[in-house]
Design an enzyme around this catalytic site. Structure first.
Site, short mmCIF file in Angstrom:
data_model
loop_
_atom_site.label_atom_id
_atom_site.label_comp_id
_atom_site.label_asym_id
_atom_site.label_seq_id
_atom_site.Cartn_x
_atom_site.Cartn_y
_atom_site.Cartn_z
N TYR A 114 -1.68 10.60 33.89
CA TYR A 114 -1.31 9.67 32.82
C TYR A 114 -2.53 9.23 32.02
O TYR A 114 -3.58 8.98 32.60
CB TYR A 114 -0.62 8.43 33.42
N TRP A 116 -4.12 8.23 27.67
CA TRP A 116 -4.04 8.38 26.22
C TRP A 116 -4.93 9.45 25.65
O TRP A 116 -4.76 9.85 24.49
CB TRP A 116 -4.32 7.03 25.56
N1 LIG Z 1 -3.60 -5.28 33.62
C1 LIG Z 1 -3.08 -4.45 32.72
N2 LIG Z 1 -3.29 -3.13 32.85
C2 LIG Z 1 -2.78 -2.28 31.95
C3 LIG Z 1 -2.03 -2.75 30.83
C4 LIG Z 1 -1.80 -4.15 30.73
O1 LIG Z 1 -1.11 -4.63 29.80
N3 LIG Z 1 -2.36 -4.96 31.67
N4 LIG Z 1 -1.55 -1.86 29.90
C5 LIG Z 1 -1.29 -0.50 30.36
C6 LIG Z 1 -1.02 0.43 29.27
S1 LIG Z 1 0.22 -0.03 28.18
C7 LIG Z 1 -1.62 1.65 29.16
S2 LIG Z 1 -1.01 2.77 28.00
C8 LIG Z 1 -2.70 2.06 30.05
C9 LIG Z 1 -3.80 2.89 29.35
O2 LIG Z 1 -4.56 3.57 30.27
P1 LIG Z 1 -5.28 4.96 29.90
O3 LIG Z 1 -4.52 5.69 28.86
O4 LIG Z 1 -5.55 5.69 31.17
O5 LIG Z 1 -6.66 4.42 29.27
P2 LIG Z 1 -7.71 5.15 28.30
O6 LIG Z 1 -8.94 4.31 28.38
O7 LIG Z 1 -7.11 5.36 26.96
O8 LIG Z 1 -7.98 6.53 29.04
C10 LIG Z 1 -8.06 7.74 28.36
C11 LIG Z 1 -9.27 8.52 28.88
O9 LIG Z 1 -9.25 9.82 28.29
C12 LIG Z 1 -10.59 10.20 27.95
N5 LIG Z 1 -10.52 11.24 26.90
C13 LIG Z 1 -10.54 11.10 25.56
N6 LIG Z 1 -10.43 12.31 24.96
C14 LIG Z 1 -10.34 13.23 25.95
C15 LIG Z 1 -10.21 14.66 25.98
O10 LIG Z 1 -10.11 15.33 24.95
N7 LIG Z 1 -10.15 15.25 27.20
C16 LIG Z 1 -10.23 14.55 28.35
N8 LIG Z 1 -10.17 15.23 29.49
N9 LIG Z 1 -10.35 13.20 28.36
C17 LIG Z 1 -10.40 12.56 27.18
C18 LIG Z 1 -11.23 8.90 27.49
O11 LIG Z 1 -12.63 8.99 27.57
C19 LIG Z 1 -10.59 7.89 28.46
O12 LIG Z 1 -11.41 7.66 29.59
O13 LIG Z 1 -3.28 0.90 30.67
C20 LIG Z 1 -2.32 0.08 31.33
N10 LIG Z 1 -3.00 -0.94 32.10
N1 LIG Z 2 -6.24 -2.94 19.77
C1 LIG Z 2 -5.44 -2.31 20.65
N2 LIG Z 2 -4.14 -2.10 20.32
C2 LIG Z 2 -3.32 -1.48 21.22
C3 LIG Z 2 -3.80 -1.00 22.46
C4 LIG Z 2 -5.18 -1.25 22.78
O1 LIG Z 2 -5.66 -0.88 23.87
N3 LIG Z 2 -5.95 -1.89 21.84
N4 LIG Z 2 -2.94 -0.36 23.33
C5 LIG Z 2 -1.71 0.18 22.79
C6 LIG Z 2 -0.74 0.46 23.85
S1 LIG Z 2 -0.96 1.81 24.83
C7 LIG Z 2 0.39 -0.28 24.04
S2 LIG Z 2 1.54 0.18 25.20
C8 LIG Z 2 0.68 -1.46 23.24
C9 LIG Z 2 1.10 -2.63 24.12
O2 LIG Z 2 1.74 -3.61 23.38
P1 LIG Z 2 2.03 -5.00 24.08
O3 LIG Z 2 2.30 -4.80 25.51
O4 LIG Z 2 3.05 -5.71 23.30
O5 LIG Z 2 0.58 -5.68 23.86
P2 LIG Z 2 -0.25 -6.82 24.62
O6 LIG Z 2 -1.43 -7.10 23.77
O7 LIG Z 2 -0.53 -6.41 26.02
O8 LIG Z 2 0.72 -8.06 24.62
C10 LIG Z 2 1.17 -8.64 23.41
C11 LIG Z 2 1.14 -10.13 23.50
O9 LIG Z 2 2.16 -10.60 24.36
C12 LIG Z 2 1.81 -11.91 24.76
N5 LIG Z 2 2.43 -12.26 26.03
C13 LIG Z 2 2.01 -11.92 27.28
N6 LIG Z 2 2.84 -12.44 28.21
C14 LIG Z 2 3.80 -13.12 27.54
C15 LIG Z 2 4.95 -13.86 27.95
O10 LIG Z 2 5.26 -13.99 29.12
N7 LIG Z 2 5.71 -14.40 26.96
C16 LIG Z 2 5.41 -14.26 25.65
N8 LIG Z 2 6.25 -14.79 24.75
N9 LIG Z 2 4.33 -13.58 25.23
C17 LIG Z 2 3.54 -13.01 26.16
C18 LIG Z 2 0.30 -11.90 24.90
O11 LIG Z 2 -0.24 -13.11 24.41
C19 LIG Z 2 -0.12 -10.66 24.16
O12 LIG Z 2 -1.17 -10.85 23.22
O13 LIG Z 2 -0.48 -1.85 22.50
C20 LIG Z 2 -1.07 -0.76 21.78
N10 LIG Z 2 -2.02 -1.30 20.86
MO LIG Z 3 0.45 1.69 26.60
#
Ligand SMILES: Nc1nc2c(c(=O)[nH]1)N[C@H]1C(S)=C(S)[C@@H](COP(=O)(O)OP(=O)(O)OC[C@H]3O[C@@H](n4cnc5c(=O)[nH]c(N)nc54)[C@H](O)[C@@H]3O)O[C@H]1N2
Ligand SMILES: Nc1nc2c(c(=O)[nH]1)N[C@H]1C(S)=C(S)[C@@H](COP(=O)(O)OP(=O)(O)OC[C@H]3O[C@@H](n4cnc5c(=O)[nH]c(N)nc54)[C@H](O)[C@@H]3O)O[C@H]1N2
Ligand SMILES: [Mo]
Length: 769
Positions: A114, A116
């Site tokens: 898994y 990005w």
């Molecule tokens: N506590 C907490 N944890 C969370 C979340 C949260 O809300 N709270 N949000 C979650 C969510 S929504 C997501 S999507 C995940 C994201 O978690 P990940 O998608 O695992 O995070 P990234 O840092 O985007 O990891 C992508 C990796 O791919 C590498 N990469 C980039 N290009 C390439 C390439 O061409 N080839 C290879 N082999 N590698 C490459 C980058 O250097 C990077 O280390 O985290 C989750 N974790």
């Molecule tokens: N800049 C930036 N943008 C991103 C990403 C990133 O790594 N960086 N990751 C991308 C990815 S993979 C994903 S999946 C999306 C995730 O999108 P989301 O999961 O929606 O994003 P978050 O920033 O984790 O949360 C949005 C807001 O929800 C609020 N929140 C948290 N808990 C609660 C609650 O219990 N109640 C209410 N009402 N609000 C709450 C927080 O204040 C937070 O800022 O974002 C994407 N966009």
């Molecule tokens: Mo995500």
């Protein structure tokens, strides 16, 4: 010395399209795409990233693995590495893959991988690794995402789809023109709209909200953080995790005052009566009224009651961010959001109804393209075993154990080899001490990475990947009009290789090289994907250019389906256009879910009390509610060493935001370094004080690279500020086992010791032979 103007190379990233300048193999400047009305500041992380000291310079193997061979070990994460040649790497790795398949079977490989990775349709790391492992005979996979683990399972039961909620969401122009009121649970955080999987040529959210306000539209934002909504709004700051109770109370007011649309509920929904029995307290003796919700959420009963009436008096959109389903019982918020919108009777009308993900990503509200996108074929996986994606530690720690998932009883296979390309579990997974113990179990961990991320440091075999800047590719995404030619900006760094080249060499060594490459170079593949895609576009009246012309031009604008209304066709004719649910209607009560018999996800939306919340027992010990949301300064952990990310750090630590009262109570001032802790772990972070938040909430984004004080100790404090040393590793419910990393209770104290150095960006000790 003469200066020649730098050539600019067109490229794109998950956080937007740009042109890049380079000197001597390094990106020196990045300019946003001219057509982008609101480019993401995160583009500022690129300059200097290619030759960063954190790059993996060549193939490397953990010393203990090289000396003792594959096997469980606690040395992962603290051992030295040995540089090997590409020939040696290919030989070692293909032999190990063969051993695992022959001795334990293909399901002993966990290849979910898994993450990005980077933008680009061909060099997409997951597609590459999955095609390779499929041709090797298959692998245990993971399903759904950290983004939408609960939504992905619950919403098909409720509305017959989860992806259409975003891909065919009501568009921003329709909202700007028709909505009167946006009730946004989780706000509409602009910081998140910079991002879209595959990149975007435009970022319309801010502009759309401005036009909406210009027309007189009003916004109510429920969020612990004021800045989840830019500009004017009514900000209501409930106790985190209590949105479902508030939505229930809004529904209660509608039902008890006859403001709900009975005709809509009869024609388009099933099970409202069962739900109403619960809502009004007929089935459990507890009316879910405003007073009840006030006690749970801290939001005054009068505020809830007047909002409900306001919602019923005009065109209202109920918006739920994805964060609300990334918590315990995360299934309930989107389910209850749809139920509330159904009671208002405006689903399928312009500017009314339900939205899921406005402000979570750029995609919701943007128009989709009507035909398939160019796609690198992954083939078929003959192995049936899978896990819900956020069960990685459970999988590795509990082979042979049974678990529940979406009405099925499944078994964790016995994993011997973990293969990761394009993701970072030390970014994405919860309770990192547990993940480290889980990662001690397999025989071998393989990681393809451009950088020495904590995931790479915890692997046995590290394969140096190029970044997207070092190769040509094609990019596009479902909800954006532009197909982009990603032009290589710099040559490959050091001894890094494209993941495609690595897999091609391994496939040759394992005897299926021809099948993997089909005889094509990467440039030939890119051209092939383009030509395979053209006929559908031309049949739609597209008149696509020849590949050479497209490549020289740099982009092609596709047709989009504009001004969509979510479930508009269903509303027009529910018999002709039924939803994909068993009843064809919106399932406020789901017989299917009820039949699973789960006590943590029953037949209709409900309020379930979580563990990690301010009104619970745990809060006596850990009295602050930490929001671990997406970082403003980067995408996840990517380019944490970049300028924009680094500028936000305090003495090199990730910033943690506190309310002035919470800071004062602990004698803290801005720029103090604090220890954030609970019974699962601890990390350091740098204090930022902000009155625009709930007083008992603190906010520490994800993405600081895990940096254990003692790398040999899985329970060590992270000196850099990764909140996943604190978050619980529990699934949303038995239904979906989605990620619950958004919420965790903590305590905070001033850190008075000598500040330990940040070593997260240092490569490990690398021995040469
Ligand atoms: N506590 C907490 N944890 C969370 C979340 C949260 O809300 N709270 N949000 C979650 C969510 S929504 C997501 S999507 C995940 C994201 O978690 P990940 O998608 O695992 O995070 P990234 O840092 O985007 O990891 C992508 C990796 O791919 C590498 N990469 C980039 N290009 C390439 C390439 O061409 N080839 C290879 N082999 N590698 C490459 C980058 O250097 C990077 O280390 O985290 C989750 N974790
Ligand atoms: N800049 C930036 N943008 C991103 C990403 C990133 O790594 N960086 N990751 C991308 C990815 S993979 C994903 S999946 C999306 C995730 O999108 P989301 O999961 O929606 O994003 P978050 O920033 O984790 O949360 C949005 C807001 O929800 C609020 N929140 C948290 N808990 C609660 C609650 O219990 N109640 C209410 N009402 N609000 C709450 C927080 O204040 C937070 O800022 O974002 C994407 N966009
Ligand atoms: Mo995500």
């Amino acid at each position: 010395m003469t200066t020649t103007p730098n050539r600019r190379f067109q490229h794109t990233s998950h956080w937007g399209m740009f042109t890049a300048e380079s000197v001597a193999g390094e990106v020196t400047a990045v300019h946003p795409h001219e057509g982008d009305s609101d480019p993401s500041p995160m583009l500022g992380n690129f300059a200097g990233s290619v030759r960063s000291r954190s790059r993996v310079t060549g193939p490397a193997v953990r010393r203990g693995w090289l000396e003792n061979g594959p096997g469980p070990t606690e040395r992962r994460g603290s051992d030295e590495f040995v540089s090997v040649s590409w020939e040696e790497l290919t030989e070692l790795l293909s032999r190990e893959l063969r051993r695992v398949v022959d001795t334990h079977g293909n399901n002993a490989i966990f290849g979910g991988s898994y993450g990005w990775a980077s933008a680009g349709r061909f060099h997409h790391a997951q597609s590459q690794v999955h095609r390779f492992l499929n041709q090797l005979g298959g692998y245990t996979k993971s399903v759904h995402s950290y983004s939408l683990g609960a939504t992905g399972v619950i919403m098909p039961h409720v509305v017959g789809t989860h992806s259409q909620l975003f891909e065919r969401s009501t568009s921003w122009d329709v909202i700007a023109e028709h909505s009167d009121l946006l009730v946004c649970f989780g706000g509409v955080p602009i910081k998140n709209t910079g991002v879209n999987a595959g990149g975007s040529s435009d970022h319309p959210t801010s502009g759309a909200l401005n036009s909406f306000r210009d027309r007189g539209g009003k916004i109510v934002s429920f969020s612990p953080l004021r800045d989840d909504l830019d500009g004017e709004c009514d900000w209501i700051s409930p106790i985190p995790g209590t949105d479902v109770a508030i939505m229930l109370a809004l529904a209660y007011v509608l039902a008890s005052e006859g403001l709900h649309d009975r005709a809509f509920l009869d024609r388009y929904c099933v099970g409202y009566e069962r739900f109403e029995d619960y809502l009004l307290g007929r089935s459990d003796g507890v009316p879910k009224d405003s007073q009840w919700a006030q006690e749970i959420s801290g939001v005054p009963a009068a505020t809830i009651a007047s909002l409900a009436r306001r919602m019923a008096s005009g065109r209202t959109l109920v918006s739920v961010t994805w964060s609300l389903q990334r918590i315990k019982h995360g299934e309930q918020a989107p389910w209850m959001g749809v139920t509330l919108a159904a009671m208002l009777g405006q689903i399928g009308l312009p500017g009314g109804g339900f939205g899921h993900g406005y402000g979570s990503m750029n995609e919701p509200g943007m128009a989709p393209v009507p035909y398939p996108l160019p796609t690198f074929p992954q083939g078929r996986n003959p192995v049936a075993d899978f896990i819900p994606v956020a069960a990685i530690s459970d999988l590795l720690l509990s082979p042979g154990e049974e678990f529940d998932y979406d009405g099925r009883r499944l078994t964790y296979p016995d994993i011997r080899l973990v293969y990761w390309a394009g993701g970072n579990p030390f970014h994405h997974h919860q309770e990192l001490s547990r993940l480290r113990r889980a990662f001690a179990r397999p025989d071998t961990i393989v990681v393809h990475e451009p950088y020495w991320t904590p995931m790479a440091k915890n692997a046995d075999i590290v394969v140096p990947s190029t970044t997207s800047l070092e190769r040509n590719d094609l990019s596009c995404t479902r909800n954006d009009a532009v197909l982009v030619a990603m032009h290589q900006v710099v040559p490959p760094f050091a001894d890094a290789r494209d993941d495609y080249e690595t897999f091609a060499a391994l496939a040759h060594a394992l005897g299926f090289g021809e099948e993997f490459t089909e005889g094509r170079s990467s440039q030939q593949w890119i051209e092939h994907l383009y030509s395979q895609w053209r006929p559908a576009v031309d049949a739609d009246g597209g008149n696509t250019p020849a590949f050479e012309d497209f490549w020289a031009d740099g982009h092609y604008r596709m047709r989009t389906q504009d001004s969509l209304i979510l479930f508009g066709e269903f509303r027009e004719d529910p018999e002709e256009n039924p939803l994909g649910t068993p009843s064809g209607k919106i399932e406020i009560f789901s017989e299917t879910i009820e039949s699973f018999g789960y006590d943590d996800c029953q037949g209709h939306p409900r309020w379930y009390e979580p563990e990690e919340w301010l009104n619970g027992q745990r809060a006596e010990q850990f009295p602050l509610h930490l929001i671990a949301n997406q970082p403003k300064t980067r995408l996840h952990g990517q380019l944490d060493h970049g300028a924009v990310s680094q500028a936000s750090k305090i003495f090199g630590r990730e910033p943690i935001r506190l309310h002035p009262a919470a800071a004062a109570e602990r004698g803290l001032v801005a720029r103090d370094v604090v220890r954030v802790f609970n019974d699962r772990g601890a990390c350091l972070a740098g204090v930022v004080i902000d009155s625009g938040m709930h007083p008992d909430v603190v906010q520490l984004s994800t993405g600081a690279w895990y940096d254990p004080l003692d790398p040999a100790d899985p329970d060590a404090m992270c000196v850099h500020g990764n909140p996943n040393v604190l978050t619980p590793d529990v699934g949303t419910s038995s239904l979906s086992h989605g990620c619950t990393g958004q919420h965790v209770l903590v305590q905070i104290e001033k850190f008075d010791g000598d500040l330990p150095p940040i070593r997260a960006f240092d490569p490990p000790v690398l021995l040469t032979r």
